[in-house]
Design an enzyme around this catalytic site. Sequence first.
Site, short mmCIF file in Angstrom:
data_model
loop_
_atom_site.label_atom_id
_atom_site.label_comp_id
_atom_site.label_asym_id
_atom_site.label_seq_id
_atom_site.Cartn_x
_atom_site.Cartn_y
_atom_site.Cartn_z
N LYS A 194 50.60 -2.21 10.86
CA LYS A 194 50.07 -1.51 9.67
C LYS A 194 48.56 -1.47 9.72
CE LYS A 194 48.39 -5.39 7.45
NZ LYS A 194 46.96 -5.70 7.32
N PRO B 127 48.19 -6.70 18.82
CA PRO B 127 47.35 -7.90 18.95
C PRO B 127 47.63 -8.89 17.83
CG PRO B 127 46.00 -5.90 18.98
CD PRO B 127 47.40 -5.47 18.67
N GLY C 132 44.65 -8.35 12.07
CA GLY C 132 44.58 -7.61 10.80
C GLY C 132 45.55 -6.45 10.77
N LEU C 133 46.53 -6.47 11.69
CA LEU C 133 47.49 -5.37 11.81
C LEU C 133 48.89 -5.77 11.37
CD1 LEU C 133 46.24 -4.10 15.29
CD2 LEU C 133 45.77 -3.06 13.06
N GLY C 134 49.03 -6.99 10.92
CA GLY C 134 50.32 -7.45 10.38
C GLY C 134 51.40 -7.64 11.43
N GLY C 135 51.03 -7.81 12.68
CA GLY C 135 52.02 -7.86 13.76
C GLY C 135 53.11 -8.91 13.56
N GLY C 136 52.71 -10.15 13.29
CA GLY C 136 53.70 -11.22 13.11
C GLY C 136 54.55 -10.98 11.87
N SER C 137 53.93 -10.48 10.81
CA SER C 137 54.67 -10.19 9.58
C SER C 137 55.68 -9.08 9.81
CB SER C 137 53.71 -9.75 8.47
OG SER C 137 52.73 -10.73 8.25
N ASP D 103 52.21 -10.43 3.86
CA ASP D 103 52.38 -9.05 4.31
C ASP D 103 53.83 -8.69 4.62
OD1 ASP D 103 49.70 -8.45 4.16
OD2 ASP D 103 49.31 -8.66 6.30
#
Length: 303
Positions: free
Chosen positions: A14, A98, A102-107, A140
């Site tokens: 995101k 990454p 700040g891209l919410g990858g893990g969430s 997130d």
Amino acid sequence: MTNGQTTVVAAHAKINLTLAVLGKRPDGYHDLSSVMQTISLHDSLDITATTDGRLHFTCGIPGLSGSRNLAYRAADLLRADAGDPSLGATLALHKVVPTQGGLGGGSSDAAYVLAALNTLWGLHLPDERLEALGARLGSDVPFFIRGGTCLIAGRGEVVTPLPDARPFWLVLAKPPVAISTAAVFRTLSPADYASPEHSEAIVGAIRAGDVLPAEHLVNSLEAGVLRAYPAVAATRDALLAAGAPVVRMSGSGPSLYAPFADRAEASAVTERATSAGVTAWLCRTVSHAEVLAARPQAAVLRS
Ligand code: C5P
């Protein structure tokens, strides 16, 4: 229960189109008003439901494999909530987004695991329940249960779906630094708190189907991160020099995005930025319908 069949899930990242920090709460979190948007950059998850009551989780990146990973914890939480000791799964995470970006990858990984196993385990929980479980994993996560374009409130768990923003292209760039969300929030003082005015203006533009006005793409955390991390400011300068008219930070950073209506223009800026040494991707916005399509059968569960 869909047993033995491997489902491949694309877990989208995101960006925050706006992010206003309204103030600090008694529980230590901050109240937010943010418009969030899923984008085409994504991790992939191979998910197989089993009946042996065990969870197997693997990830090619050593530091990310293990039971502390949010994707594993999502499966564990859903299994505990279902209360069925026979539920098991094999999860293989292929990481592209990454981490600490700040891209919410893990969430996103966690949310897509919840949604996929809800279907594969035949639990039929409504998305509202998945959002509530997701909120226990991270602020997130609830957004990613819905995806597309949403207005976020509370600490992130109050998700109001919006019509899809008018589709656009973006150059996404990852400065060579990892930033802890908690650290960024810790540095805030009341002088950094903002009103939700920019989020409201962007919501208005989205509802009208308009191009998003750049002057309202405002992130309360951006100025502080640019000041504290010269690598982020340098990447921003490189994107501007590569021809991006507008550059904004996503979430607590450090990832930056530059929006474009035109694919060719976005592609040219991506190439120029990459030649200048920036880690950059050409991406596009991803709609709510595409998010549902990325998780087979989930569309049936959401009316
Ligand atoms: O919820 P999550 O684990 O993603 O948040 C990471 C950290 O970021 C929290 O521990 C908190 O310090 C900070 N945070 C916050 N207000 C929010 C979201 C996160 O202060 N709304």
